[in-house]
Scaffold this motif. Structure first.
Motif, PDB file in Angstrom:
ATOM      1  N   LEU A 156      12.556 -27.408  78.345  1.00 54.82           N
ATOM      2  CA  LEU A 156      12.144 -27.473  76.933  1.00 54.82           C
ATOM      3  C   LEU A 156      12.928 -28.528  76.158  1.00 54.82           C
ATOM      4  O   LEU A 156      12.356 -29.240  75.333  1.00 54.82           O
ATOM      5  CB  LEU A 156      12.281 -26.103  76.271  1.00 54.82           C
ATOM      6  CG  LEU A 156      11.293 -25.032  76.736  1.00 54.82           C
ATOM      7  CD1 LEU A 156      11.632 -23.695  76.091  1.00 54.82           C
ATOM      8  CD2 LEU A 156       9.871 -25.441  76.422  1.00 54.82           C
ATOM      9  N   SER A 157      14.229 -28.640  76.415  1.00 55.13           N
ATOM     10  CA  SER A 157      15.018 -29.649  75.696  1.00 55.13           C
ATOM     11  C   SER A 157      14.605 -31.056  76.110  1.00 55.13           C
ATOM     12  O   SER A 157      14.526 -31.951  75.272  1.00 55.13           O
ATOM     13  CB  SER A 157      16.513 -29.443  75.931  1.00 55.13           C
ATOM     14  OG  SER A 157      16.877 -29.802  77.243  1.00 55.13           O
ATOM     15  N   ARG A 158      14.306 -31.261  77.383  1.00 57.07           N
ATOM     16  CA  ARG A 158      13.834 -32.575  77.831  1.00 57.07           C
ATOM     17  C   ARG A 158      12.488 -32.910  77.195  1.00 57.07           C
ATOM     18  O   ARG A 158      12.233 -34.049  76.813  1.00 57.07           O
ATOM     19  CB  ARG A 158      13.724 -32.629  79.365  1.00 57.07           C
ATOM     20  CG  ARG A 158      15.033 -32.515  80.103  1.00 57.07           C
ATOM     21  CD  ARG A 158      15.865 -33.715  79.923  1.00 57.07           C
ATOM     22  NE  ARG A 158      15.171 -34.838  80.558  1.00 57.07           N
ATOM     23  CZ  ARG A 158      15.653 -36.034  80.650  1.00 57.07           C
ATOM     24  NH1 ARG A 158      16.826 -36.307  80.147  1.00 57.07           N
ATOM     25  NH2 ARG A 158      14.981 -36.994  81.221  1.00 57.07           N
ATOM     26  N   LYS A 159      11.635 -31.902  77.063  1.00 59.16           N
ATOM     27  CA  LYS A 159      10.328 -32.119  76.442  1.00 59.16           C
ATOM     28  C   LYS A 159      10.512 -32.531  74.983  1.00 59.16           C
ATOM     29  O   LYS A 159       9.848 -33.455  74.502  1.00 59.16           O
ATOM     30  CB  LYS A 159       9.482 -30.853  76.541  1.00 59.16           C
ATOM     31  CG  LYS A 159       8.100 -30.999  75.949  1.00 59.16           C
ATOM     32  CD  LYS A 159       7.313 -29.715  76.043  1.00 59.16           C
ATOM     33  CE  LYS A 159       5.983 -29.869  75.338  1.00 59.16           C
ATOM     34  NZ  LYS A 159       5.245 -28.629  75.293  1.00 59.16           N
ATOM     35  N   ARG A 160      11.413 -31.854  74.262  1.00 61.91           N
ATOM     36  CA  ARG A 160      11.669 -32.205  72.864  1.00 61.91           C
ATOM     37  C   ARG A 160      12.186 -33.635  72.744  1.00 61.91           C
ATOM     38  O   ARG A 160      11.775 -34.379  71.847  1.00 61.91           O
ATOM     39  CB  ARG A 160      12.684 -31.251  72.242  1.00 61.91           C
ATOM     40  CG  ARG A 160      12.111 -29.917  71.875  1.00 61.91           C
ATOM     41  CD  ARG A 160      13.112 -29.075  71.091  1.00 61.91           C
ATOM     42  NE  ARG A 160      12.848 -27.693  71.328  1.00 61.91           N
ATOM     43  CZ  ARG A 160      13.641 -26.847  71.969  1.00 61.91           C
ATOM     44  NH1 ARG A 160      14.804 -27.251  72.419  1.00 61.91           N
ATOM     45  NH2 ARG A 160      13.298 -25.601  72.154  1.00 61.91           N
TER      46      ARG A 160
END
Length: 181
Positions: A156-160
Motif C-alpha cells: 500500500l505504501s509503494r502504491k501511494r
C-alpha cells in the motif's frame, strides 16, 4: 506607510518561500513570521503621527500604495500556511495513532497467547497430535499473520508513492505546457 508596504512585501516573500518548500513548515516557523511582522507594526501605525493632518496624509499614502490589499493578501496566505501545517500535523497524528494501534495489537496477542495455546493443546489432544506443537503453531500463526500484515502495508505504501509520483509528473507536464503554449 512605506515601512508597512515593505514589511508586507517581505512577509509575502517569506510565505511564498514556505510554499515552495512544499509545506515543510512548522508552527515554530509561523510563530517566527508573526514575530517578525509584529516588530514592524510600531513603525507604520498611523497613531504614531502626532498631528491629525499627518495621520490623514498617512491614510492617503496607505491607500495609494494599496497597503490594505497587501495586508489582506498576507493574512490569506498566512491562513493557508497554517492550514497546511494543520494538515501535516493531522497526518503525523494519524501515523502515530497507527503505530500505537499496532503496538496495542501486539501486546493484546501476547496477552492471549496462553489462552490460545491452551485451546490448541485441547484441540490437538482430541486429534492425537503432540501437545508440544501447540506453542509453535501459535507462534507460526502470529509470525505469519504479522508478516502478511507488513507485506500488505508495504504494498500500500509503494502504491501511494507511485500515485504521488504520477500526479507530480502530470502537474509538471501541465506547467511546462502552460509556459510554452
Amino acid at each position: 506607510m512605506i515601512f508597512q508596504n515593505t514589511a508586507l512585501n517581505k512577509m509575502t516573500i517569506k510565505i511564498s518561500n514556505a510554499f515552495l518548500r512544499e509545506g515543510d513548515v512548522s508552527y515554530q516557523y509561523i510563530s517566527k513570521l508573526y514575530r517578525d511582522y509584529a516588530k514592524t507594526i510600531k513603525f507604520w501605525q498611523s497613531n504614531n503621527f502626532k498631528y491629525y493632518g499627518t495621520q490623514k496624509e498617512a491614510e492617503q499614502i496607505r491607500k495609494a500604495f494599496e497597503n490594505d490589499e497587501l495586508r489582506q493578501s498576507y493574512y490569506e496566505q498566512q491562513d493557508f500556511l497554517e492550514h497546511m501545517v494543520d494538515i501535516e500535523n493531522a497526518q503525523t497524528e494519524r501515523r502515530n495513532g497507527m503505530v500505537i494501534n499496532v503496538a496495542a495489537t501486539v501486546l493484546a496477542i501476547i496477552q492471549v497467547q496462553e489462552y490460545m495455546v491452551g485451546l490448541l493443546e485441547r484441540f490437538y489432544e482430541n486429534f492425537d497430535i503432540a501437545i508440544e506443537a501447540a506453542g509453535s503453531t501459535f507462534d507460526v500463526m502470529v509470525i505469519g499473520g504479522g508478516g502478511l500484515i507488513l507485506l500488505v502495508m508495504y504494498i500500500l505504501s509503494r502504491k501511494r508513492q507511485y500515485v504521488r509520483k504520477k500526479k507530480l509528473s502530470r502537474l509538471t507536464e501541465r506547467s511546462k505546457q502552460q509556459r510554452t503554449g
